[in-house]
Every structure is written in C-alpha cells, then in structure tokens.
Design an enzyme around this catalytic site. Structure first.
Site, short mmCIF file in Angstrom:
data_model
loop_
_atom_site.label_atom_id
_atom_site.label_comp_id
_atom_site.label_asym_id
_atom_site.label_seq_id
_atom_site.Cartn_x
_atom_site.Cartn_y
_atom_site.Cartn_z
N ILE A 172 44.82 49.11 83.63
CA ILE A 172 44.16 48.92 84.93
C ILE A 172 45.17 49.10 86.06
O ILE A 172 46.39 49.15 85.84
CB ILE A 172 43.51 47.54 85.04
CG1 ILE A 172 44.57 46.43 84.94
CG2 ILE A 172 42.43 47.35 83.99
CD1 ILE A 172 44.05 45.04 85.25
N ASN A 207 59.40 51.47 111.29
CA ASN A 207 58.48 52.60 111.49
C ASN A 207 58.37 53.04 112.94
O ASN A 207 57.30 53.44 113.39
CB ASN A 207 57.08 52.21 110.99
CG ASN A 207 57.06 51.82 109.54
OD1 ASN A 207 57.89 52.26 108.76
ND2 ASN A 207 56.10 50.98 109.17
N HIS A 255 49.18 43.23 102.28
CA HIS A 255 50.46 43.92 102.37
C HIS A 255 51.42 43.46 101.27
O HIS A 255 52.06 44.28 100.59
CB HIS A 255 51.07 43.68 103.75
CG HIS A 255 52.31 44.46 104.04
ND1 HIS A 255 53.57 44.02 103.72
CD2 HIS A 255 52.49 45.67 104.66
CE1 HIS A 255 54.47 44.91 104.11
NE2 HIS A 255 53.83 45.92 104.69
N ASP A 272 56.81 38.13 102.36
CA ASP A 272 55.77 38.96 102.94
C ASP A 272 54.57 38.09 103.30
O ASP A 272 54.74 36.93 103.67
CB ASP A 272 55.37 40.05 101.93
CG ASP A 272 55.03 41.37 102.59
OD1 ASP A 272 53.97 41.42 103.24
OD2 ASP A 272 55.79 42.35 102.46
N ALA A 276 66.93 45.34 109.61
CA ALA A 276 67.34 46.64 109.06
C ALA A 276 68.80 46.96 109.37
O ALA A 276 69.46 47.64 108.58
CB ALA A 276 66.44 47.74 109.61
N ASP A 291 47.09 42.49 87.26
CA ASP A 291 48.08 43.55 87.06
C ASP A 291 49.48 43.12 87.51
O ASP A 291 50.37 43.95 87.66
CB ASP A 291 47.66 44.81 87.81
CG ASP A 291 48.21 46.08 87.16
OD1 ASP A 291 48.62 46.02 85.98
OD2 ASP A 291 48.24 47.13 87.83
N ASN A 335 49.58 48.82 81.99
CA ASN A 335 48.45 48.49 81.12
C ASN A 335 47.32 49.49 81.39
O ASN A 335 47.60 50.62 81.81
CB ASN A 335 47.99 47.04 81.37
CG ASN A 335 47.78 46.74 82.85
OD1 ASN A 335 47.56 47.65 83.66
ND2 ASN A 335 47.84 45.47 83.21
N GLN A 361 44.09 52.96 84.66
CA GLN A 361 45.33 52.93 85.42
C GLN A 361 45.65 54.28 86.06
O GLN A 361 45.51 55.33 85.45
CB GLN A 361 46.48 52.52 84.49
CG GLN A 361 47.82 52.36 85.20
CD GLN A 361 48.95 52.12 84.21
OE1 GLN A 361 49.37 53.02 83.51
NE2 GLN A 361 49.42 50.87 84.16
N SER A 394 57.78 49.99 104.71
CA SER A 394 57.39 48.84 103.89
C SER A 394 57.04 49.26 102.48
O SER A 394 57.22 48.49 101.53
CB SER A 394 56.17 48.14 104.51
OG SER A 394 56.52 47.37 105.62
#
Length: 426
Positions: free
Chosen positions: A243, A324, A228, A196, A335, A205, A241, A171, A389
């Site tokens: 990983i 962005n 993404h 998304d 936004a 994970d 954990n 990890q 993002s």
C-alpha cells in the site's frame, strides 16, 4: 593728569556666548574633577523588537553554560538499548533545570508563571512572556548569554499540492525514491525525528514511535492536522509493502515532534524546543529533519545555532530545507546554519534541473528531488507536493540508511549561483 573714561556698551549675543563659554571652562578647570560622567539614555532598547513579525512581550533567553551544564554534554554510549534510560534521565534533568531557573528568575523579580518553555538539552534557557524592560535587564545579567524576541513566521512553504484519491493502493513508488534508491530499514535501531506539523500516528504505512512522539503546540497532540509532516515522514521511511508508497529508509522508525500548527505556522520558541527535545532523547546515528524555514532576520541565527549545533555534535545528522523563495539560502534560518553533520538541501525536478522556487547558494550541501513528489497523506491516500520541504527528507533517508554518508550522482543543471549542487544519492 587726564581722567580715564571707560565706556560700557551692551554685549551682543555672540560676544555674550563667547564670555559664557570662557567662564564655564574656567569653572570646570578649578573644580578639581578630572572627568564629569553624563548618563546616556539609549534611543532604542538594548533588545530590539521588530514590529513586523515579532511577538510583543515574548522572548527566548539562553543562559551561559556557567549557570548549568546542558544535557548533551553528559556522556552516553549511544547504545539503542539504553534509549529508555536516556529519556528518563533527560526528563529528570529537565525538572532540575526548571527548578534552578525558577529560583533564579524569582530572585531577580520575574514571575515564573510567565514562562512557558524551558530548554535543557542543547542549551539551558527559557521562553515566555516578559516585558521589554525585563528583557533589557536580562541582557545585562552575567549568567545570560542571548536575549531575543520570539517570532511566529516560520512557515512551511509547499509549492502546489494535489490529493491522489485512492492513490498508493497498490503501492506506488515516487520518481524521487526511484532515482535515489531505497533500502529496507524495518527494525532499525536508528530513528528519524520529524519536526513538523506532526505525523499521522496510526498510518498503516509508517512505523511511528508514539511513545517518543511529542507536541509543542499548545493544546494539541502530535497527530498531524495538516498533512505536511506525514508527507515528509513518508519520503523518509514509508514501509515497503502493498500500500501507499515507499521511503528511502523504508520501514525505519519515525518520531513525530509537532512544532507547527494546523495552518503550518510555528513560534521560534517552540520549534527550538522540539530541537532541544530531539537532542535530549536521540542517539548517534539518528536523523533530525527540518522541512521548515523563516524570514531573513539574521539575529535568529544565534538561537537556532545554539539549538542545532549540539544535536549534530553528538553524532545526530540534521537535514534542513533550503527554502522556496528563489534566492540565496543565506537569507533563511535555519537553512544558513552550517557545521559537521548539518546538511542544507535544495530541490530539482525529474529532468535533473534546478527547481525555479528553490533557494541556492554556498550554504546548500546537496540537491534532491523536490518537484511533484508523491508521498503519504494524513488519513490515508497519497498526496503530491513540491518544495525543498520534499527534497530534504530524501537526504534524511539517505543519512539514516548510510550512517551519515551521502553519495552523489552528478550535479543539478541550472543552479542559479553558477556552482551546481551535487545530486544526493544512496
């Protein structure tokens, strides 16, 4: 007596017009009519289409609440144990809304088969293929509140991406999470809804609630085909954990709500449907993450406001990327939408300076790490990405872990608007 001689001369054009106007005035004065109505033909349609980015013949229509009550108005106690019952009631109510809308549209001459999306939770409405003439007609219907063209320009804008082959084993904790902090939320009753490109549903994970995950991209399931959405979910809640990496709200349940295609593009109608779904099945204390944004067509604000504000009103926290483009976030939707429990997020680098690509302005609530962020990739490994993002899920994780409280640790340097955004923290 001398005879009177009258000489008649031909009238020139100006004299003729004067006499004609006097005659018309006399005629109108003796008709007994107080006012003559002349029908006026508008030069442009009532509902304007923007050919640069709107989808021809596709509209989003929102009904007034007198037509039917949106699902979010119904009282729920917010008990996580009742999530299943709430989901069933929402799905049942969705069917009722569809039946009422079908009857209404059929009555006014619009074919139900042309409608592909129905909204039932945050608002009552629909989206689909109708003609410009039908859209104009709907705008005059007493039960219709909003008629807007649909758009397909809401795209994810990631500034740079590099895959770390074999990264995250063991990890690796990213600098953003290290700076903000992390807390273990394994088994948490509160969830993060990630609207998304989907999430890697089998990622070892992540704790993905596949039973609640949905896709509003036609002919595609909620699994991530872009990467993404998985990256965003990892920053929010990657498990602590051995990983991958670790999220801010480590181990918290995440729900994939796929609203963007593999190429990162998505229709407003389907993104709004994802928000509507989250409104229907979420409970107070949950989080909705919107790491997406669109061009400055401000009339879309009406649609996004009607979708997002009811979610926040029921006690769900909404985190939105500032964008962005290196300009004022007021030019971006969603936004620029504000309200209680709604937070817009700008980006900074590891040195505490404002990211050059990040949008700014009074609509921004917090700044968070968004440059060179290491998080999970679809199909294993880790990926580094930059963008608002990436900053937004840091705040989403904080909101989830702290029950809506975002603490701060100073202010970002170099904010272009001259008012430094507070840096979000646990």
């Amino acid at each position: 007596m001398k005879a009177l001689t009258v000489e008649l001369r031909p009238l020139d054009l100006s004299s003729y017009l004067i006499l004609l106007s006097m005659f018309l005035m006399f005629a109108i004065a003796n008709t007994g009519c107080e006012h003559i109505e002349i029908p006026e033909t508008p030069e442009t349609p009532i509902v304007e289409m923007d050919p640069t980015d709107s989808i021809a013949g596709q509209y989003v229509v929102i009904m007034k609440e007198e037509f039917m009550t949106p699902f979010y108005h119904f009282t729920f106690n917010g008990n996580p144990e009742n999530r299943g019952d709430q989901k069933e009631e929402y799905e049942s109510y969705q069917i009722q809304v569809e039946e009422e809308l079908e009857a209404y549209l059929t009555q006014i001459g619009i074919e139900w088969d042309s409608i592909h999306t129905v909204y039932a939770a945050s608002m009552i409405g629909f989206a689909g293929g109708i003609s410009n003439e039908q859209a104009n007609m709907l705008s005059f219907e007493p039960m219709v509140d909003v008629v807007e063209p649909d758009f397909e320009d809401l795209v994810i804008e990631t500034k740079g991406k590099s895959h770390v082959k074999g990264g995250g084993d063991p990890q690796t904790v990213d600098w953003g999470v290290s700076q903000i902090g992390s807390t273990d939320m394994t088994g948490s009753p509160w969830w993060a809804f990630v609207l998304d490109t989907g999430i890697d549903l089998d990622h070892p994970d992540l704790n993905v609630r596949t039973d609640y995950s949905k896709s509003y991209v036609f002919f595609r399931g909620p699994n991530d085909e872009n990467g993404h959405g998985t990256h965003v979910a990892g920053t929010i809640a990657a498990i602590d954990n051995s990983i991958g990496t670790m999220g801010v709200a480590a181990g918290a349940p995440v729900v994939a709500v796929k609203v963007l295609k593999e190429n990162g593009r998505g229709r407003m109608a389907r993104i709004v449907k994802g928000i509507d779904y989250a409104c229907g099945v979420s409970i107070p204390g949950d989080v909705v993450n919107l790491s997406l944004g669109g061009k400055d067509r401000r009339r879309r604000t009406r649609v996004y406001s009607r979708a997002i504000q009811p979610v926040a009103a029921k006690g769900v926290f909404v985190a939105i990327a500032a964008g962005n483009n290196g300009r004022n976030a007021d030019s971006q939707v969603p936004a620029r939408i504000n309200g209680v429990n709604i937070y817009t997020v700008s980006a900074m680098n590891s040195g505490g300076s404002f990211a050059g690509f990040s949008n700014f302005g009074s609509d921004v609530d917090f700044c968070a790490p968004g440059v060179g962020i290491l998080s999970l990739d679809k199909d294993g490994g880790c990926t580094t990405m930059s963008g608002t993002s990436m900053a937004t899920p840091h705040v989403a994780g904080i909101l989830l872990a702290n029950g809506g409280v975002v603490n701060t640790s100073g202010n970002v340097a170099g904010d272009p608007d001259g008012v430094a955004d507070p840096i979000a923290g646990m």
